[in-house]
Design an enzyme around this catalytic site. Structure first.
Site, PDB file in Angstrom:
ATOM      1  N   CYS A 114       0.815  -1.218   0.000  1.00 46.49           N
ATOM      2  CA  CYS A 114       0.000   0.000   0.000  1.00 46.49           C
ATOM      3  C   CYS A 114       0.846   1.264   0.000  1.00 46.49           C
ATOM      4  O   CYS A 114       0.320   2.360  -0.195  1.00 46.49           O
ATOM      5  CB  CYS A 114      -0.940  -0.007   1.208  1.00 46.49           C
ATOM      6  SG  CYS A 114      -1.976  -1.466   1.283  1.00 46.49           S
ATOM      7  N   HIS A 239      -2.404   7.507   3.141  1.00 40.79           N
ATOM      8  CA  HIS A 239      -3.066   6.373   2.491  1.00 40.79           C
ATOM      9  C   HIS A 239      -4.463   6.227   3.075  1.00 40.79           C
ATOM     10  O   HIS A 239      -4.663   6.301   4.290  1.00 40.79           O
ATOM     11  CB  HIS A 239      -2.245   5.105   2.722  1.00 40.79           C
ATOM     12  CG  HIS A 239      -2.956   3.858   2.330  1.00 40.79           C
ATOM     13  ND1 HIS A 239      -3.575   3.699   1.111  1.00 40.79           N
ATOM     14  CD2 HIS A 239      -3.155   2.692   3.009  1.00 40.79           C
ATOM     15  CE1 HIS A 239      -4.119   2.499   1.053  1.00 40.79           C
ATOM     16  NE2 HIS A 239      -3.883   1.861   2.190  1.00 40.79           N
ATOM     17  N   ASN A 270     -10.770   2.072  -0.496  1.00 40.21           N
ATOM     18  CA  ASN A 270      -9.333   1.831  -0.380  1.00 40.21           C
ATOM     19  C   ASN A 270      -8.838   1.133  -1.644  1.00 40.21           C
ATOM     20  O   ASN A 270      -8.933  -0.092  -1.769  1.00 40.21           O
ATOM     21  CB  ASN A 270      -9.048   0.982   0.858  1.00 40.21           C
ATOM     22  CG  ASN A 270      -7.570   0.645   1.010  1.00 40.21           C
ATOM     23  OD1 ASN A 270      -6.745   1.008   0.177  1.00 40.21           O
ATOM     24  ND2 ASN A 270      -7.236  -0.077   2.062  1.00 40.21           N
TER      25      ASN A 270
END
Length: 315
Positions: A114, A239, A270
Site C-alpha cells: 500500500c 493512504h 481503499n
C-alpha cells in the site's frame, strides 16, 4: 555541485472507475446495516473497474491526464514508473510507454504494498534530482476487485479500484520534495497478504494497530529529517485505508482532522497504491492546497511497510 532545483510535481491526473458499489449493496450481501459499514470503515461507497479493463488501460488514462496537466507531450516523458500490487502483467510500464507515445523512455514496475506510491514517487524523484531524466511519469494503480473474495467481509467492505498519476520534474527551490522516509518490517507480512487462492487476506485488528502506530511515527520521522515542525504542515494526505485509522492517528498527533484528506476513503474506497495521489488531486482541485503549502504524504500497509514524503507544493 550545489543544485538550484528540487524534484517536484508538475502535473496530476486521475482515473476513477464509473461503477459505484454502494454500502447498501455490501450490507445486503452480508446481512448487516449500512450504518455498521460506515462505523467500522468510514466508507460510504467504493469504485470497481470493469473486469476486462487492464491495468495498462487504467494507467494510460491517468497518465495522459497528468501529462496534459503538466503542459507536456508524451514524447517528453523520459521514464514511466508504475506502482501497483495487482499485476496483470509484469510489463505494465512498457505497455504504458508505448501507448502514451514516449519514444525515448525507460520504465519500471514497482511493488511495495500500500506504500507503492511513496516508493514510486521517491524513485522517480531521484532520477530528476540527479539530472539523469527531466520528466518522470509516476502512476499508482490497483484493481483490488480482481483479488477480492466477495464473501470476505473484512476486505469486501474496504477495497476498491483506481489509478492516479503525477509528472515529476525540476522545480525551483524551496519548492518540491523536501525529504523522504521509507521503512519495512516483513515480520508483519502475514497480516495483509494474498492467500492460496490469490485473494486479499487481512487481519483487520493487527493492521489497525500497526497503522495507528506507524502513521504518527512516519509523520514525526519526516519532520525530524526535514527540520520542520508539525505547525509548519498545511495538509497531510495519508493512504486511505480506513477512516478510523486516520481519525485515531490525527488524535495521537494532536493534528486537526480538517487538515487531513479523508474524502477518498469515504467516496472511492481503499484502492491501495493510488489513494494518496487521488487525494492530492481532490484537494488541489478543491483549492484546499495552494502554491507554497507544505504537505506530507504518508503511506503504510502491506509488507508491512510505511513511509513519508514532505513536499512544498508548486511549480
Amino acid at each position: 555541485m550545489k543544485l538550484d532545483y528540487n524534484a517536484g510535481i508538475l502535473g496530476l491526473g486521475v482515473n476513477l472507475p464509473e461503477q459505484i458499489i454502494s454500502n447498501e449493496e455490501i450490507a445486503n450481501r452480508f446481512n448487516i446495516t449500512e450504518e455498521e459499514i460506515f462505523r467500522k470503515t468510514g466508507v460510504l461507497e467504493r469504485r470497481y473497474e470493469k473486469p476486462e479493463t487492464s491495468l495498462a488501460d487504467m494507467c494510460v488514462i491517468a497518465g495522459e491526464r497528468a501529462i496534459k496537466d503538466a503542459g507536456l507531450d508524451g514524447d517528453e516523458i523520459d521514464m514511466v514508473i508504475i506502482g501497483t500490487n495487482t499485476h496483470d502483467t509484469h510489463i505494465t510500464a512498457a505497455l504504458v510507454q508505448d501507448r502514451i507515445g514516449a519514444t525515448k523512455c525507460a520504465g519500471l514496475d514497482l511493488h511495495s504494498g500500500c506504500s507503492s506510491f511513496i516508493t514510486a514517487l521517491a524513485t522517480g524523484a531521484q532520477f530528476v534530482q540527479t539530472g539523469l531524466y527531466q520528466h518522470v511519469l509516476v502512476i499508482a494503480v490497483d484493481k483490488c476487485s480482481s483479488l477480492l473474495n466477495p464473501m470476505d467481509k473484512k476486505t469486501a467492505l474496504l477495497f476498491a479500484d483506481g489509478a492516479a498519476a503525477v509528472v515529476v520534474g525540476k522545480v525551483p527551490k524551496p519548492k518540491g520534495i523536501l525529504g523522504i522516509q521509507m521503512q519495512m518490517d516483513g515480520s508483519g507480512g502475514k497480516y495483509l497478504h494474498l492467500d492460496e487462492n490469490k485473494n486479499i487476506k487481512m487481519d483487520g485488528r493487527a493492521v489497525f494497530e500497526f497503522a495507528t502506530e506507524k502513521f504518527p511515527q512516519a509523520v514525526l520521522d519526516i519532520l525530524k529529517e526535514t527540520h520542520l515542525r508539525l505547525s509548519d504542515i498545511d495538509f497531510i494526505i495519508p493512504h486511505q485505508s480506513n477512516l478510523r485509522i486516520i481519525e485515531e492517528s490525527a488524535k495521537r498527533l494532536d493534528f486537526p482532522l480538517e487538515k487531513i484528506h479523508t474524502k477518498t476513503i469515504q467516496y472511492y474506497g481503499n484502492s491501495s497504491a493510488p489513494t494518496i495521489p487521488i487525494g492530492l488531486f481532490e484537494e488541489v482541485k478543491s483549492g484546499n492546497i495552494k502554491d507554497g503549502d507544505t504537505l506530507l504524504f504518508i503511506g503504510y500497509g502491506a509488507g508491512l511497510g510505511w513511509g513519508a514524503i514532505a513536499i512544498r507544493w508548486g511549480k
